[in-house]
Scaffold this motif. Structure first.
Motif, PDB file in Angstrom:
ATOM      1  N   ALA A   1       1.020  -1.200  -0.107  1.00  0.00           N
ATOM      2  CA  ALA A   1       0.053  -0.049  -0.011  1.00  0.00           C
ATOM      3  C   ALA A   1       0.794   0.931  -0.080  1.00  0.00           C
ATOM      4  O   ALA A   1       0.353   2.539  -0.746  1.00  0.00           O
ATOM      5  N   LEU A   2       1.934   1.300   0.674  1.00  0.00           N
ATOM      6  CA  LEU A   2       2.988   2.413   0.742  1.00  0.00           C
ATOM      7  C   LEU A   2       3.402   2.821  -0.938  1.00  0.00           C
ATOM      8  O   LEU A   2       3.510   3.903  -1.114  1.00  0.00           O
ATOM      9  N   PHE A   3       3.532   1.767  -1.648  1.00  0.00           N
ATOM     10  CA  PHE A   3       4.178   1.916  -2.808  1.00  0.00           C
ATOM     11  C   PHE A   3       3.022   2.640  -3.742  1.00  0.00           C
ATOM     12  O   PHE A   3       3.000   3.316  -4.436  1.00  0.00           O
ATOM     13  N   LEU A   4       1.792   1.692  -3.707  1.00  0.00           N
ATOM     14  CA  LEU A   4       0.847   2.167  -4.667  1.00  0.00           C
ATOM     15  C   LEU A   4       0.139   3.672  -4.265  1.00  0.00           C
ATOM     16  O   LEU A   4       0.035   4.455  -5.183  1.00  0.00           O
ATOM     17  N   ASN A   5       0.174   3.906  -2.999  1.00  0.00           N
ATOM     18  CA  ASN A   5      -0.185   5.202  -2.588  1.00  0.00           C
ATOM     19  C   ASN A   5       0.625   6.155  -2.642  1.00  0.00           C
ATOM     20  O   ASN A   5       0.635   7.564  -2.814  1.00  0.00           O
ATOM     21  N   GLY A   6       1.876   5.738  -2.896  1.00  0.00           N
ATOM     22  CA  GLY A   6       3.263   6.578  -3.143  1.00  0.00           C
ATOM     23  C   GLY A   6       3.375   6.831  -4.891  1.00  0.00           C
ATOM     24  O   GLY A   6       4.284   7.469  -4.918  1.00  0.00           O
ATOM     25  N   GLY A   7       2.351   6.544  -5.510  1.00  0.00           N
ATOM     26  CA  GLY A   7       2.467   6.752  -6.923  1.00  0.00           C
ATOM     27  C   GLY A   7       3.152   5.684  -7.881  1.00  0.00           C
ATOM     28  O   GLY A   7       3.188   5.885  -8.881  1.00  0.00           O
ATOM     29  N   PHE A   8       3.519   4.674  -7.130  1.00  0.00           N
ATOM     30  CA  PHE A   8       4.214   3.480  -8.013  1.00  0.00           C
ATOM     31  C   PHE A   8       3.103   2.675  -8.854  1.00  0.00           C
ATOM     32  O   PHE A   8       1.885   2.582  -8.120  1.00  0.00           O
ATOM     33  N   SER A   9       3.230   2.148  -9.837  1.00  0.00           N
ATOM     34  CA  SER A   9       2.099   1.212 -10.734  1.00  0.00           C
ATOM     35  C   SER A   9       2.396  -0.181 -10.018  1.00  0.00           C
ATOM     36  O   SER A   9       3.354  -0.408  -9.322  1.00  0.00           O
ATOM     37  N   ALA A  10       1.137  -1.005 -10.270  1.00  0.00           N
ATOM     38  CA  ALA A  10       1.244  -2.104  -9.796  1.00  0.00           C
ATOM     39  C   ALA A  10       2.384  -3.017 -10.232  1.00  0.00           C
ATOM     40  O   ALA A  10       3.034  -3.939  -9.526  1.00  0.00           O
ATOM     41  N   GLY A  11       2.518  -2.998 -11.588  1.00  0.00           N
ATOM     42  CA  GLY A  11       3.871  -3.706 -12.201  1.00  0.00           C
ATOM     43  C   GLY A  11       5.068  -3.404 -11.432  1.00  0.00           C
ATOM     44  O   GLY A  11       5.813  -4.248 -11.082  1.00  0.00           O
ATOM     45  N   LEU A  12       5.393  -2.074 -11.409  1.00  0.00           N
ATOM     46  CA  LEU A  12       6.743  -1.727 -10.970  1.00  0.00           C
ATOM     47  C   LEU A  12       6.774  -2.083  -9.246  1.00  0.00           C
ATOM     48  O   LEU A  12       7.726  -2.494  -8.798  1.00  0.00           O
ATOM     49  N   THR A  13       5.720  -1.983  -8.563  1.00  0.00           N
ATOM     50  CA  THR A  13       5.735  -2.479  -6.975  1.00  0.00           C
ATOM     51  C   THR A  13       5.779  -4.012  -7.054  1.00  0.00           C
ATOM     52  O   THR A  13       6.493  -4.312  -6.336  1.00  0.00           O
ATOM     53  N   HIS A  14       5.362  -4.597  -7.981  1.00  0.00           N
ATOM     54  CA  HIS A  14       5.647  -5.982  -7.906  1.00  0.00           C
ATOM     55  C   HIS A  14       7.247  -6.353  -8.044  1.00  0.00           C
ATOM     56  O   HIS A  14       7.738  -7.206  -7.445  1.00  0.00           O
ATOM     57  N   GLN A  15       8.018  -5.767  -8.996  1.00  0.00           N
ATOM     58  CA  GLN A  15       9.391  -5.795  -8.996  1.00  0.00           C
ATOM     59  C   GLN A  15      10.132  -5.362  -7.928  1.00  0.00           C
ATOM     60  O   GLN A  15      11.355  -5.854  -7.490  1.00  0.00           O
ATOM     61  N   LEU A  16       9.732  -4.264  -7.451  1.00  0.00           N
ATOM     62  CA  LEU A  16      10.290  -3.636  -6.099  1.00  0.00           C
ATOM     63  C   LEU A  16      10.346  -4.442  -4.708  1.00  0.00           C
ATOM     64  O   LEU A  16      11.132  -4.640  -4.025  1.00  0.00           O
ATOM     65  N   MET A  17       9.159  -5.322  -4.736  1.00  0.00           N
ATOM     66  CA  MET A  17       8.978  -5.972  -3.720  1.00  0.00           C
ATOM     67  C   MET A  17       9.838  -7.269  -3.820  1.00  0.00           C
ATOM     68  O   MET A  17      10.362  -7.679  -2.764  1.00  0.00           O
TER      69      MET A  17
END
Length: 255
Positions: free
Chosen positions: A143-159
């Protein structure tokens, strides 16, 4: 006095208290913190709670349920009172990127918890099925990533990039046991000097405070935070690049 009716003695007041799952798990955590996870058996825990072992099975189904429950107790404590997951991507109180500081605090809180409960590291690494508390922690981080302006695809990679650092530790690059003595250390260094001079050179450059190391190897506080900050810098660069790529070339951003 040992009982079979699901009650335990409060060691400070001497009063009988109704036994429940939370009380069982908290005493198990205290025992593991004081000694080790190996010290936590159903029989030993029953003795600590002044009940017969069968009384515990009303609240935990066995050792596996006990250890996962202990981990849940620790994980719930990591993000206790954490309300940063809903922060907007825009500045809050002058902070340009609240997602970054919130994520950093969350991960360092996880590390502090594992330093306080070192047995939890082995439980995390050996767990194959995430519990609700673990899923809640992962959900809040995403949620921190998504609410911080990251896309779902990029968030997947960052996790995936965070990996075990999500829980506050880094897997050891060189999992070698430490030498038993100073003489053995000197002998090992001499062997490395001829064949592996570069490894020896960086090994000699590292100085670690033993009280800040989590688990085996050289994952100390400074190195962990150094790597975490490098990752966060990279995450922000990727977010900025993603936004640039999503902006039409003929549309200028507002001043």
């Amino acid at each position: 006095m040992t009982t079979i009716d699901g009650e335990a003695t409060d060691r400070t007041t001497g009063r009988r208290a109704r036994l429940n799952r939370d009380a069982v798990l908290r005493r198990a955590v205290e025992l593991a913190d004081a000694e080790s996870l190996d010290a936590v058996s159903m029989r030993r825990l029953a003795g600590e709670l002044d009940v017969v072992p069968m009384a515990l099975y009303k609240h935990v189904s066995g050792k596996d349920d006990l250890t996962t429950g202990m981990l849940d107790l620790v994980v719930r404590g990591i993000a206790h009172g954490d309300d940063d997951t809903g922060l907007p991507a825009s500045s809050v109180d002058g902070e340009p990127d609240p997602w970054r500081s919130a994520l950093r605090r969350r991960i360092l809180a996880a590390r502090a918890s594992l330093l306080e409960h070192p047995w939890a590291l082995a439980v995390i690494e050996s767990s194959t099925t995430p519990t609700p508390a673990v899923l809640d922690y992962i959900e809040g981080t995403i949620a921190l990533f998504l609410n911080g302006g990251f896309s779902a695809g990029l968030t997947h990679q960052l996790m995936h990039a965070l990996g075990s650092r999500l829980w506050g530790f880094t897997h050891e690059l060189f999992p070698t046991p430490p030498p038993a003595s100073a003489d053995e250390a000197a002998a090992a260094a001499a062997q490395l000097a001829d064949r592996y001079p570069c490894i020896l050179r960086i090994a000699d450059a590292a100085h670690h405070g033993r009280d800040t190391i989590l688990g085996p190897g050289c994952d100390d506080q400074y190195e962990f935070e150094f790597t975490l900050d490098l990752l966060l810098d990279g995450f922000e660069a990727r977010r900025a690049a993603e936004r640039r790529d999503a902006t039409p070339r003929d549309v200028q951003p507002k001043a």
